[in-house]
Motif scaffolding. Structure first.
Motif, PDB file in Angstrom:
ATOM      1  N   MET A 193       0.858  -1.184   0.000  1.00  0.00           N
ATOM      2  CA  MET A 193       0.000   0.000   0.000  1.00  0.00           C
ATOM      3  C   MET A 193       0.897   1.239   0.000  1.00  0.00           C
ATOM      4  O   MET A 193       1.952   1.240   0.616  1.00  0.00           O
ATOM      5  N   LEU A 194       0.446   2.254  -0.710  1.00  0.00           N
ATOM      6  CA  LEU A 194       1.163   3.524  -0.711  1.00  0.00           C
ATOM      7  C   LEU A 194       0.242   4.614  -0.198  1.00  0.00           C
ATOM      8  O   LEU A 194      -0.957   4.558  -0.469  1.00  0.00           O
ATOM      9  N   PRO A 195       0.737   5.578   0.515  1.00  0.00           N
ATOM     10  CA  PRO A 195       2.124   5.719   0.912  1.00  0.00           C
ATOM     11  C   PRO A 195       2.505   4.721   2.009  1.00  0.00           C
ATOM     12  O   PRO A 195       1.675   4.349   2.835  1.00  0.00           O
ATOM     13  N   THR A 196       3.757   4.301   1.993  1.00  0.00           N
ATOM     14  CA  THR A 196       4.346   3.517   3.074  1.00  0.00           C
ATOM     15  C   THR A 196       5.576   4.251   3.549  1.00  0.00           C
ATOM     16  O   THR A 196       6.402   4.680   2.740  1.00  0.00           O
ATOM     17  N   VAL A 197       5.683   4.403   4.861  1.00  0.00           N
ATOM     18  CA  VAL A 197       6.830   5.055   5.476  1.00  0.00           C
ATOM     19  C   VAL A 197       7.488   4.032   6.397  1.00  0.00           C
ATOM     20  O   VAL A 197       6.827   3.457   7.265  1.00  0.00           O
ATOM     21  N   ILE A 198       8.774   3.805   6.181  1.00  0.00           N
ATOM     22  CA  ILE A 198       9.508   2.818   6.971  1.00  0.00           C
ATOM     23  C   ILE A 198      10.623   3.514   7.736  1.00  0.00           C
ATOM     24  O   ILE A 198      11.382   4.309   7.174  1.00  0.00           O
ATOM     25  N   VAL A 199      10.707   3.202   9.023  1.00  0.00           N
ATOM     26  CA  VAL A 199      11.776   3.697   9.883  1.00  0.00           C
ATOM     27  C   VAL A 199      12.811   2.578  10.008  1.00  0.00           C
ATOM     28  O   VAL A 199      12.478   1.462  10.413  1.00  0.00           O
ATOM     29  N   PHE A 200      14.042   2.897   9.638  1.00  0.00           N
ATOM     30  CA  PHE A 200      15.147   1.950   9.760  1.00  0.00           C
ATOM     31  C   PHE A 200      16.041   2.382  10.916  1.00  0.00           C
ATOM     32  O   PHE A 200      16.323   3.570  11.078  1.00  0.00           O
ATOM     33  N   LYS A 201      16.457   1.418  11.707  1.00  0.00           N
ATOM     34  CA  LYS A 201      17.444   1.676  12.758  1.00  0.00           C
ATOM     35  C   LYS A 201      18.644   0.789  12.460  1.00  0.00           C
ATOM     36  O   LYS A 201      18.508  -0.442  12.401  1.00  0.00           O
TER      37      LYS A 201
END
Length: 179
Positions: A111-119
């Motif tokens: 699904m868009l928008p998708t926001v991913i937080v990377f650590k």
């Protein structure tokens, strides 16, 4: 009286405080310079080829997967541009999902928008669509910023959190009064 000020010139405690404050400011400035050198403090588009280098190059990285024709993706862009300028400790990126089929598939983006937080280069949190933002197209930037603070990639000032909560209470009161 100037003579009253002179007694503070030789004050050891005051000099120690000034030295500590100066060292803290220098440390903060050096950290900000390091973040800027890594591409922090701005919201910018990357290509699929740059994805791994960018995501693995900083402790905290936020990537917005978008489609150029989707209105909600443009809404996310608007908010992320504002947030990126406030939070230098995180890198803020956007990636055209059409031009990044490998990572869209690898990260199972449906699904868009998708926001991913990377650590540290690993997926830490993510949201797709607007359910996390209240399910509406119209929401305050602080709502998204608060979501990022809960994810751990930004630190919100207590006053901003209180303001957001007060405004949220006002919204609830107004919506209850309309029933």
């Amino acid at each position: 009286d100037d003579s009253d000020d002179d007694e503070f010139l030789d004050d050891k405690e005051l000099q120690d405080l000034q030295s500590k404050r100066l060292a803290d400011l220098q440390k903060k400035f050096a950290l900000e310079k390091q973040f800027q050198a890594q591409g922090h403090g701005e919201y910018r588009e990357i290509s699929e080829e740059d994805f791994l280098k960018e995501v693995c190059g900083s402790q905290w990285v936020v990537v917005h997967f978008y489609h150029h024709e989707f209105f909600r993706c443009k809404i996310v862009d608007k908010h992320l541009r504002i947030i990126a300028q406030k939070h230098l400790s995180c890198k803020w990126l956007t990636l055209n999902a059409e031009k990044a089929p490998f990572f869209v598939s690898k990260l199972a983006i449906q699904m868009l928008p998708t926001v991913i937080v990377f650590k540290d280069g690993v997926v830490h949190e993510q949201f797709s669509g607007f359910d996390e933002m209240g399910g509406k197209d119209e929401f305050r930037t602080e709502v998204m910023e608060h979501w990022f603070s809960k994810a751990g990639c930004v630190i919100m000032k207590k006053a901003d959190v209180n303001k957001m909560n007060e405004e949220s209470d006002d919204d609830d009161w107004n919506s209850d009064g309309d029933d």
